[in-house]
Design a protein around this motif. Structure first.
Motif, PDB file in Angstrom:
ATOM      1  N   SER A  97       0.843  -1.190   0.000  1.00 51.03           N
ATOM      2  CA  SER A  97       0.000   0.000   0.000  1.00 51.03           C
ATOM      3  C   SER A  97       0.881   1.244   0.000  1.00 51.03           C
ATOM      4  O   SER A  97       2.099   1.170   0.189  1.00 51.03           O
ATOM      5  N   THR A  98       0.280   2.393  -0.205  1.00 51.44           N
ATOM      6  CA  THR A  98       1.030   3.646  -0.239  1.00 51.44           C
ATOM      7  C   THR A  98       1.808   3.863   1.051  1.00 51.44           C
ATOM      8  O   THR A  98       2.988   4.229   1.036  1.00 51.44           O
ATOM      9  N   GLU A  99       1.171   3.626   2.181  1.00 52.58           N
ATOM     10  CA  GLU A  99       1.840   3.820   3.467  1.00 52.58           C
ATOM     11  C   GLU A  99       2.976   2.819   3.649  1.00 52.58           C
ATOM     12  O   GLU A  99       4.061   3.173   4.132  1.00 52.58           O
ATOM     13  N   MET A 100       2.762   1.580   3.238  1.00 54.61           N
ATOM     14  CA  MET A 100       3.777   0.547   3.399  1.00 54.61           C
ATOM     15  C   MET A 100       4.994   0.793   2.516  1.00 54.61           C
ATOM     16  O   MET A 100       6.110   0.374   2.852  1.00 54.61           O
ATOM     17  N   LYS A 101       4.805   1.480   1.380  1.00 57.11           N
ATOM     18  CA  LYS A 101       5.910   1.750   0.463  1.00 57.11           C
ATOM     19  C   LYS A 101       6.985   2.626   1.092  1.00 57.11           C
ATOM     20  O   LYS A 101       8.107   2.688   0.591  1.00 57.11           O
ATOM     21  N   LYS A 102       6.642   3.299   2.174  1.00 55.69           N
ATOM     22  CA  LYS A 102       7.633   4.117   2.863  1.00 55.69           C
ATOM     23  C   LYS A 102       8.698   3.250   3.517  1.00 55.69           C
ATOM     24  O   LYS A 102       9.787   3.727   3.847  1.00 55.69           O
ATOM     25  N   HIS A 103       8.391   1.974   3.714  1.00 56.42           N
ATOM     26  CA  HIS A 103       9.287   1.096   4.451  1.00 56.42           C
ATOM     27  C   HIS A 103       9.854  -0.036   3.594  1.00 56.42           C
ATOM     28  O   HIS A 103      10.953  -0.508   3.852  1.00 56.42           O
ATOM     29  N   PHE A 104       9.109  -0.516   2.590  1.00 64.66           N
ATOM     30  CA  PHE A 104       9.636  -1.572   1.727  1.00 64.66           C
ATOM     31  C   PHE A 104       8.943  -1.535   0.373  1.00 64.66           C
ATOM     32  O   PHE A 104       7.878  -0.940   0.214  1.00 64.66           O
ATOM     33  N   LYS A 105       9.594  -2.177  -0.609  1.00 58.47           N
ATOM     34  CA  LYS A 105       9.170  -2.072  -2.007  1.00 58.47           C
ATOM     35  C   LYS A 105       8.088  -3.072  -2.392  1.00 58.47           C
ATOM     36  O   LYS A 105       7.360  -2.858  -3.360  1.00 58.47           O
ATOM     37  N   TYR A 106       8.014  -4.180  -1.671  1.00 59.76           N
ATOM     38  CA  TYR A 106       7.071  -5.227  -2.051  1.00 59.76           C
ATOM     39  C   TYR A 106       6.691  -6.056  -0.835  1.00 59.76           C
ATOM     40  O   TYR A 106       7.320  -5.986   0.215  1.00 59.76           O
ATOM     41  N   VAL A 107       5.634  -6.833  -0.980  1.00 61.02           N
ATOM     42  CA  VAL A 107       5.183  -7.760   0.059  1.00 61.02           C
ATOM     43  C   VAL A 107       5.411  -9.180  -0.455  1.00 61.02           C
ATOM     44  O   VAL A 107       4.930  -9.541  -1.533  1.00 61.02           O
ATOM     45  N   LEU A 108       6.166  -9.960   0.294  1.00 62.91           N
ATOM     46  CA  LEU A 108       6.358 -11.368  -0.041  1.00 62.91           C
ATOM     47  C   LEU A 108       5.290 -12.182   0.672  1.00 62.91           C
ATOM     48  O   LEU A 108       5.121 -12.069   1.886  1.00 62.91           O
ATOM     49  N   ASN A 109       4.557 -12.978  -0.078  1.00 63.56           N
ATOM     50  CA  ASN A 109       3.480 -13.793   0.495  1.00 63.56           C
ATOM     51  C   ASN A 109       3.824 -15.275   0.432  1.00 63.56           C
ATOM     52  O   ASN A 109       4.207 -15.786  -0.626  1.00 63.56           O
ATOM     53  N   ASN A 110       3.698 -15.960   1.561  1.00 63.41           N
ATOM     54  CA  ASN A 110       3.804 -17.415   1.624  1.00 63.41           C
ATOM     55  C   ASN A 110       2.491 -17.958   2.182  1.00 63.41           C
ATOM     56  O   ASN A 110       2.141 -17.677   3.333  1.00 63.41           O
ATOM     57  N   PHE A 111       1.764 -18.689   1.355  1.00 60.45           N
ATOM     58  CA  PHE A 111       0.549 -19.370   1.794  1.00 60.45           C
ATOM     59  C   PHE A 111       0.862 -20.861   1.846  1.00 60.45           C
ATOM     60  O   PHE A 111       1.197 -21.473   0.828  1.00 60.45           O
ATOM     61  N   ILE A 112       0.782 -21.458   3.047  1.00 59.84           N
ATOM     62  CA  ILE A 112       1.114 -22.861   3.233  1.00 59.84           C
ATOM     63  C   ILE A 112      -0.164 -23.607   3.583  1.00 59.84           C
ATOM     64  O   ILE A 112      -0.801 -23.328   4.602  1.00 59.84           O
ATOM     65  N   ILE A 113      -0.556 -24.516   2.712  1.00 59.38           N
ATOM     66  CA  ILE A 113      -1.833 -25.218   2.831  1.00 59.38           C
ATOM     67  C   ILE A 113      -1.630 -26.622   3.385  1.00 59.38           C
ATOM     68  O   ILE A 113      -0.891 -27.433   2.822  1.00 59.38           O
ATOM     69  N   PHE A 114      -2.280 -26.914   4.514  1.00 60.09           N
ATOM     70  CA  PHE A 114      -2.282 -28.253   5.098  1.00 60.09           C
ATOM     71  C   PHE A 114      -3.693 -28.840   4.994  1.00 60.09           C
ATOM     72  O   PHE A 114      -4.668 -28.141   5.269  1.00 60.09           O
ATOM     73  N   PHE A 115      -3.784 -30.092   4.609  1.00 61.20           N
ATOM     74  CA  PHE A 115      -5.075 -30.758   4.465  1.00 61.20           C
ATOM     75  C   PHE A 115      -5.486 -31.427   5.776  1.00 61.20           C
ATOM     76  O   PHE A 115      -4.643 -31.821   6.576  1.00 61.20           O
ATOM     77  N   CYS A 116      -6.791 -31.540   5.957  1.00 59.96           N
ATOM     78  CA  CYS A 116      -7.323 -32.151   7.180  1.00 59.96           C
ATOM     79  C   CYS A 116      -8.728 -32.677   6.908  1.00 59.96           C
ATOM     80  O   CYS A 116      -9.230 -32.598   5.786  1.00 59.96           O
ATOM     81  N   SER A 117      -9.348 -33.205   7.936  1.00 56.07           N
ATOM     82  CA  SER A 117     -10.713 -33.737   7.827  1.00 56.07           C
ATOM     83  C   SER A 117     -11.633 -32.986   8.785  1.00 56.07           C
ATOM     84  O   SER A 117     -11.255 -32.698   9.919  1.00 56.07           O
ATOM     85  N   THR A 118     -12.831 -32.680   8.316  1.00 53.75           N
ATOM     86  CA  THR A 118     -13.844 -32.045   9.158  1.00 53.75           C
ATOM     87  C   THR A 118     -15.123 -32.865   9.082  1.00 53.75           C
ATOM     88  O   THR A 118     -15.700 -33.032   8.005  1.00 53.75           O
ATOM     89  N   ASN A 119     -15.551 -33.413  10.223  1.00 54.17           N
ATOM     90  CA  ASN A 119     -16.750 -34.246  10.280  1.00 54.17           C
ATOM     91  C   ASN A 119     -16.712 -35.375   9.251  1.00 54.17           C
ATOM     92  O   ASN A 119     -17.707 -35.693   8.607  1.00 54.17           O
ATOM     93  N   SER A 120     -15.539 -35.956   9.089  1.00 48.99           N
ATOM     94  CA  SER A 120     -15.392 -37.006   8.083  1.00 48.99           C
ATOM     95  C   SER A 120     -14.135 -37.819   8.379  1.00 48.99           C
ATOM     96  O   SER A 120     -13.199 -37.332   9.007  1.00 48.99           O
ATOM     97  N   LEU A 121     -14.104 -39.052   7.902  1.00 46.11           N
ATOM     98  CA  LEU A 121     -12.894 -39.857   7.977  1.00 46.11           C
ATOM     99  C   LEU A 121     -12.002 -39.609   6.771  1.00 46.11           C
ATOM    100  O   LEU A 121     -10.880 -40.108   6.697  1.00 46.11           O
ATOM    101  N   GLU A 122     -12.533 -38.860   5.819  1.00 49.36           N
ATOM    102  CA  GLU A 122     -11.797 -38.564   4.595  1.00 49.36           C
ATOM    103  C   GLU A 122     -11.268 -37.136   4.632  1.00 49.36           C
ATOM    104  O   GLU A 122     -11.835 -36.272   5.298  1.00 49.36           O
ATOM    105  N   THR A 123     -10.189 -36.880   3.914  1.00 53.04           N
ATOM    106  CA  THR A 123      -9.639 -35.529   3.802  1.00 53.04           C
ATOM    107  C   THR A 123     -10.600 -34.671   2.989  1.00 53.04           C
ATOM    108  O   THR A 123     -10.875 -34.974   1.828  1.00 53.04           O
TER     109      THR A 123
END
Length: 362
Positions: A116-142
């Motif tokens: 964002s404009t305000e963030m540019k005062k401190h750094f040039k870019y945002v590095l994003n790491n999205f780490i996806i883990f699989f699980c089960s909800t109300n099921s025996l299956e993923t």
């Protein structure tokens, strides 16, 4: 391989959001069956999007990985996985399960966002790491997934994972996460287009564009670039002459550095720009930027502030005029500055990648 048959109860599968199990599942299937890594470029995202399929414990089962695990205070990769599971409320592995030496997959998405404009005062870019883990909800299956997020570099991969935080895509904790989530939706659409994955009709697409289709580079591409970096002040005769020359040089695909940039220098010297040594003071900046924009620019700054440390204060002053200071990458110890209209910066960066005329935000 996990069984990904859908269970409709309690799944993380908003039918209108592209960040959903069905989409993540389709990407996982490609990574599992075709290739465990993807790297590509797409519209709207700076640099390349990188996607990797990793596995506990296999992906850390090497000398460097084992050293990272020991340095973090754990005995094995499964103990690291349990720490991550605790963060995202997934049931941890018991000692008995660990002894079975099963594998647990996760997907790591990495890409850059513009701050964002305000963030540019401190750094040039945002590095994003999205780490996806699989699980089960109300099921025996993923049938579900949880997300860890980090904006840091993974120089030590184990530490990078452990430093990541649980992410609620509907309730970001800060502006960095908010920007990342917004672009993650675009990235997922780009991946689906890149891999020819059909996106369910119920999903609200973040972009109506073809995010993968390469933009053709023509003389008009250089004309647009010149027009934007000169803020529309380039004379028509100069615009046509320089665009033709730059396009001709582009077509040659010259590899030798000096030959490659000679035309770039000639162009920038023909418009309002400021060629400065790496070391300059505020008085220099005020004088030359005032010359470039056609009226006096004064900005406040702390005493004994010089060179690149002045950038945030310069940009704050220019922002009030809807302008931004940018630079041509000289690959040396000097700067070649120019001023752009703030609304044009995104397009300038896109054209920079297309034309191979390397310009940067400051």
């Amino acid at each position: 391989m996990k069984n990904f048959f859908s269970n409709l109860f309690g799944r993380n599968n908003d039918p209108e959001s592209i960040i959903s199990f069905d989409v993540i599942d389709s990407i996982y299937a490609y990574l599992y069956h075709e290739s465990d890594n993807i790297e590509f470029k797409m519209k709207g995202i700076r640099d390349s999007v990188v996607v990797n399929l990793f596995t506990f414990p296999t992906s850390l089962d090497h000398e460097e990985g084992k050293a990272e695990i020991e340095k973090a205070g754990f005995k094995n990769a499964y103990e690291v996985l349990n720490e991550l599971y605790k963060k995202i409320d997934i049931g941890v592995l018991t000692d008995e399960v660990m002894q079975q030496e099963l594998e647990y997959d996760f997907i790591h998405f990495q890409f850059y966002s513009d701050p964002s404009t305000e963030m540019k005062k401190h750094f040039k870019y945002v590095l994003n790491n999205f780490i996806i883990f699989f699980c089960s909800t109300n099921s025996l299956e993923t049938n579900n997934f949880k997300i860890l997020y980090s904006s840091g570099h993974f120089f030590d991969y184990t530490k990078g994972l452990l430093d990541s935080k649980a992410l609620d895509i509907n309730n970001p904790e800060n502006e960095t996460q908010e920007i990342g989530i917004k672009d993650f939706k675009i990235v997922l659409q780009g991946i689906c287009q890149y891999l020819n994955i059909e996106i369910p009709e119920s999903i609200e697409l973040p972009s109506q564009e073809n995010l993968i289709e390469a933009e053709e580079v023509t003389v008009e591409t250089f004309e647009e670039f010149i027009n934007l970096v000169s803020r529309g002040n380039a004379e028509e005769k100069l615009l046509k002459k320089q665009s033709k020359k730059l396009f001709k040089d582009f077509q040659k695909e010259t590899k030798e550095y000096h030959a490659k940039v000679e035309g770039h220098w000639a162009f920038f010297e023909s418009i309002d720009c400021w060629n400065s040594d790496w070391k300059f003071d505020a008085e220099n900046a005020e004088y030359f930027i005032s010359e470039m924009i056609g009226h006096d620019l004064n900005f406040e700054y702390p005493e004994e502030t010089y060179s690149h440390d002045l950038f945030p204060y310069i940009q704050t002053a220019l922002e009030k005029l809807d302008l931004e200071l940018m630079t041509y990458d000289t690959q040396g110890d000097n700067y070649l500055f120019f001023v752009a209209n703030k609304d044009d910066v995104g397009r300038i960066l896109q054209l920079s990648e297309l034309t191979k005329i390397e310009v940067n935000q400051l």
